[in-house]
Design an enzyme around this catalytic site. Structure first.
Site, PDB file in Angstrom:
ATOM      1  CG  ASN A  39      -0.394   0.115   2.501  1.00 54.11           C
ATOM      2  OD1 ASN A  39       0.736  -0.313   2.709  1.00 54.11           O
ATOM      3  ND2 ASN A  39      -1.111   0.694   3.447  1.00 54.11           N
TER       4      ASN A  39
ATOM      5  CE  LYS B  55       8.099 -10.692   0.825  1.00 52.64           C
ATOM      6  NZ  LYS B  55       7.272 -10.333  -0.322  1.00 52.64           N
TER       7      LYS B  55
ATOM      8  N   GLY C  86       3.128  -4.799   7.614  1.00 52.10           N
ATOM      9  CA  GLY C  86       2.064  -5.543   6.940  1.00 52.10           C
ATOM     10  C   GLY C  86       0.938  -5.797   7.911  1.00 52.10           C
TER      11      GLY C  86
ATOM     12  CD  GLU D 203       5.938   0.397  12.993  1.00 54.60           C
ATOM     13  OE1 GLU D 203       4.769   0.681  13.328  1.00 54.60           O
ATOM     14  OE2 GLU D 203       6.928   0.684  13.691  1.00 54.60           O
TER      15      GLU D 203
ATOM     16  CB  CYS E  64      -1.361   1.220   8.310  1.00 57.69           C
ATOM     17  SG  CYS E  64      -0.182   2.544   8.074  1.00 57.69           S
TER      18      CYS E  64
ATOM     19  CD  GLU F  51      -5.768  -3.090   8.697  1.00 55.50           C
ATOM     20  OE1 GLU F  51      -5.256  -4.213   8.651  1.00 55.50           O
ATOM     21  OE2 GLU F  51      -5.114  -2.033   8.693  1.00 55.50           O
TER      22      GLU F  51
HETATM   23  P1  NAD Z   1       0.635  -8.650   4.356  1.00 63.63           P
HETATM   24  O1  NAD Z   1       0.803  -8.931   5.792  1.00 63.63           O
HETATM   25  O2  NAD Z   1      -0.222  -9.551   3.562  1.00 63.63           O
HETATM   26  O3  NAD Z   1       2.057  -8.627   3.629  1.00 63.63           O
HETATM   27  C1  NAD Z   1       3.104  -7.769   4.027  1.00 63.63           C
HETATM   28  C2  NAD Z   1       4.421  -8.337   3.535  1.00 63.63           C
HETATM   29  O4  NAD Z   1       4.676  -9.556   4.227  1.00 63.63           O
HETATM   30  C3  NAD Z   1       4.437  -8.687   2.048  1.00 63.63           C
HETATM   31  O5  NAD Z   1       5.698  -8.387   1.516  1.00 63.63           O
HETATM   32  C4  NAD Z   1       4.208 -10.186   2.065  1.00 63.63           C
HETATM   33  O6  NAD Z   1       4.718 -10.846   0.922  1.00 63.63           O
HETATM   34  C5  NAD Z   1       4.993 -10.580   3.305  1.00 63.63           C
HETATM   35  N1  NAD Z   1       4.612 -11.875   3.886  1.00 63.63           N
HETATM   36  C6  NAD Z   1       3.449 -12.560   3.747  1.00 63.63           C
HETATM   37  N2  NAD Z   1       3.504 -13.717   4.446  1.00 63.63           N
HETATM   38  C7  NAD Z   1       4.726 -13.762   5.043  1.00 63.63           C
HETATM   39  C8  NAD Z   1       5.388 -14.691   5.889  1.00 63.63           C
HETATM   40  N3  NAD Z   1       4.786 -15.819   6.279  1.00 63.63           N
HETATM   41  N4  NAD Z   1       6.648 -14.423   6.305  1.00 63.63           N
HETATM   42  C9  NAD Z   1       7.256 -13.269   5.946  1.00 63.63           C
HETATM   43  N5  NAD Z   1       6.678 -12.350   5.137  1.00 63.63           N
HETATM   44  C10 NAD Z   1       5.429 -12.587   4.701  1.00 63.63           C
HETATM   45  O7  NAD Z   1       0.115  -7.137   4.255  1.00 63.63           O
HETATM   46  P2  NAD Z   1      -0.317  -6.334   2.945  1.00 63.63           P
HETATM   47  O8  NAD Z   1      -1.656  -6.829   2.500  1.00 63.63           O
HETATM   48  O9  NAD Z   1       0.800  -6.293   1.961  1.00 63.63           O
HETATM   49  O10 NAD Z   1      -0.464  -4.843   3.539  1.00 63.63           O
HETATM   50  C11 NAD Z   1      -1.586  -4.390   4.183  1.00 63.63           C
HETATM   51  C12 NAD Z   1      -1.427  -4.439   5.689  1.00 63.63           C
HETATM   52  O11 NAD Z   1      -0.271  -3.701   6.078  1.00 63.63           O
HETATM   53  C13 NAD Z   1      -2.570  -3.798   6.452  1.00 63.63           C
HETATM   54  O12 NAD Z   1      -2.892  -4.576   7.560  1.00 63.63           O
HETATM   55  C14 NAD Z   1      -1.998  -2.451   6.881  1.00 63.63           C
HETATM   56  O13 NAD Z   1      -2.623  -1.882   8.023  1.00 63.63           O
HETATM   57  C15 NAD Z   1      -0.589  -2.818   7.144  1.00 63.63           C
HETATM   58  N6  NAD Z   1       0.271  -1.635   7.114  1.00 63.63           N
HETATM   59  C16 NAD Z   1       0.807  -1.179   8.291  1.00 63.63           C
HETATM   60  C17 NAD Z   1       1.581  -0.032   8.308  1.00 63.63           C
HETATM   61  C18 NAD Z   1       2.189   0.487   9.591  1.00 63.63           C
HETATM   62  O14 NAD Z   1       3.169   1.203   9.509  1.00 63.63           O
HETATM   63  N7  NAD Z   1       1.648   0.167  10.753  1.00 63.63           N
HETATM   64  C19 NAD Z   1       1.838   0.647   7.113  1.00 63.63           C
HETATM   65  C20 NAD Z   1       1.275   0.155   5.931  1.00 63.63           C
HETATM   66  C21 NAD Z   1       0.506  -0.994   5.941  1.00 63.63           C
END
Ligand code: NAD
Length: 496
Positions: free
Chosen positions: A149, A172, A225, A247, A281, A382
């Site tokens: 995002n 990554k 994430g 985060e 987020c 969320e």
């Molecule tokens: P996600 O958790 O699906 O993926 C995030 C990253 O983790 C991706 O690169 C993904 O490939 C990787 N990933 C997935 N499974 C993994 C595993 N088992 N081991 C290691 N890495 C893995 O999140 P998303 O859909 O890409 O992003 C949206 C989410 O991120 C929302 O929940 C949002 O609130 C959060 N977010 C948080 C912040 C913050 O700073 N707090 C900022 C932006 C987004």
């Protein structure tokens, strides 16, 4: 266009050569193909990074910072191009794309400034002829895992402090947004960063993410994430004794008190709820409103929501772009059904948009629920889309209780003209970020960014606080007395 890994200063495609397509969420057009790397690629990248980091750590920090100034300069030069790629790949409207790239530029310049600070402490020793100080030491190779995002900004929040502190990194990016990582790798190359300091390995979380977390030479994992994935990362990282910075998700609220400037509140709600199609987020997904102004606020919101233009974010007149993919669309839509089943009133939206050109992309109508109670799932979970729930309250105390009654703690906001209410709120709102008379989004890069409870694990991106993730404190004692001096024992107590 085939995107391969950037490892050791070279574009590499070794081992398994499986690729997956990358689509434009605005129209379904295929933009590129990206490599799905394996553990083998991660091992090669880590080996290069370990080698590079040893030399990099010896480069004086102000010199390391010069590379960041150069990266910032190139990003500025390419700002429009980067913003266009970002919008095509991720969907956010072009104005926000430009803003996100600017955030990266700001971070480059800010962290470059840290090259001439990286302050440690000097402090008196309790012993005579002894000197004591603490310094920030680099940690080694760090692994960065980022979401789709904010495909540029979040990567800069992590990689720039890592670089200036003397680490090498493996990044990554999310599989949905590899093009921005590819663009950034080209910038690292153009800026002349020594090979191996910055490495980008594309692929899935389960393959590449896991391999990074399990690799003994990757000492830090910085993850942004979802809370669900973050918990898995923490668990695996814990088993391997990694320093893990997380985060994660949010369920952010705007509180509107009876004395608020309602027009200002409406503007702030629209911007923070529907910007990036609600996929931030920090997105506002709850509005906690005082009963005296609930009806007025509802009316004003509905009036303004009708004016929101939806479409391809490259069109400068569009206010709301698509959501990332069909899965996201389905997830968002499922919450509309959940909200209705829970007894909330759907005031507007709640539909997947399929008319004409919109049918090619992933568009969801800006959605407003009212008569929402704090424990409903739409008020707790969320949704990560353009959906807002209005919750009516009777007092500031109740508003704060509702705000804090979720498992997340990223951002909150209060609209009020009463200074006493504002100060009580900023003290009692249990979130990492609080806004007063502004929406829930709008973080600036020189302040710490992160949240409490299910949003984080105590670390912060951005600001000086980010350096804590990428440095180890080293305490140094220099005894110039020429004799053995035992701490706590050979000290002279005056009058003792
Ligand atoms: P996600 O958790 O699906 O993926 C995030 C990253 O983790 C991706 O690169 C993904 O490939 C990787 N990933 C997935 N499974 C993994 C595993 N088992 N081991 C290691 N890495 C893995 O999140 P998303 O859909 O890409 O992003 C949206 C989410 O991120 C929302 O929940 C949002 O609130 C959060 N977010 C948080 C912040 C913050 O700073 N707090 C900022 C932006 C987004």
């Amino acid at each position: 266009m085939k995107l391969t890994n950037f490892i050791d200063g070279k574009w590499q495609d070794v081992g398994r050569t499986e690729y997956t397509p990358v689509f434009n969420p605005a129209n379904g057009e295929q933009l590129a193909e990206v490599k799905l790397s394996t553990m083998e690629d991660v091992n090669i990248a880590v080996e290069a990074a370990v080698k590079a980091q040893k030399k990099w750590a010896l480069v004086p920090a102000p010199k390391r910072a010069d590379y960041l100034y150069e990266i910032g300069r190139i990003m500025k030069e390419k700002k429009e191009h980067l913003a266009q790629v970002l919008t095509k790949e991720m969907g956010k409207v072009i104005e926000e794309g430009r803003g996100e790239v600017q955030e990266g530029i700001d971070m480059a310049l800010y962290m470059a400034g840290e090259g001439r600070r990286l302050f440690g402490e000097t402090t008196p020793s309790e012993l005579a002829d002894k000197f004591a100080m603490s310094v920030r030491a680099p940690i080694g190779v760090v692994g960065l895992i980022t979401p789709w995002n904010f495909p540029v900004a979040i990567a800069t929040w992590k990689s720039f402090p890592a670089i200036v502190a003397g680490n090498a990194f493996i990044w990554k990016p999310a599989t949905e947004t590899p093009m921005m990582a590819y663009e950034m790798a080209k910038i690292f190359e153009e800026a002349g960063l020594p090979p191996g300091v910055a490495n980008v390995v594309f692929g899935s979380g389960s393959q590449v993410g896991t391999a990074m977390i399990e690799h003994p030479e990757v000492k830090v994992i910085s993850f942004t994430g979802s809370t669900e994935t973050g918990s898995k990362v923490a668990e695996l990282g814990g088993r391997h004794l990694k320093k893990v910075s997380l985060e994660m998700g949010g369920k952010n609220a705007v509180i509107v008190m009876e004395d608020a400037d309602l027009s200002l509140a409406v503007e702030g709600i629209l911007w923070s709820a529907f910007g990036t199609a609600g996929q931030r987020c920090t997105a506002c997904s709850r509005v906690i409103v005082h009963k005296d102004v609930r009806e007025d606020l509802e009316k004003m919101l509905l009036e303004q929501m009708e004016k929101l233009t939806i479409g391809d974010g490259l069109d400068e007149t569009v206010k709301i772009g698509p959501v990332i993919n069909k899965n996201a669309l389905e997830k968002i839509h499922s919450y509309t059904k959940i909200g209705q089943e829970e007894g909330a009133t759907l005031l507007t939206g709640g539909t997947i948009l399929n008319e004409a050109e919109l049918a090619k992309g992933n568009y969801y109508a800006p959605t407003l629920f009212t008569n929402v109670t704090p424990n409903m799932r739409i008020a707790q979970e969320e949704i990560f889309g353009p959906v807002v729930s209005l919750i009516e309250v009777n007092s500031l105390e109740e508003a704060i209780k509702v705000n804090n009654g979720v498992k997340f703690g990223l951002s909150s906001s209060i609209y009020s003209r009463d200074i006493n209410k504002v100060f009580h709120a900023q003290r009692d709102l249990d979130t990492g970020i609080v806004y007063v008379n502004a929406g829930t989004t709008g973080a600036e890069i020189h302040l710490p960014f992160g949240g409490t409870k299910g949003t984080g694990n105590g670390h912060r991106d951005s600001g000086v606080a980010a350096l804590d993730v990428y440095t180890e404190w080293k305490s140094i004692y220099i005894d110039y007395s020429g004799k053995l001096q035992r701490a706590q024992i050979d000290t002279q107590v005056i009058g003792g």
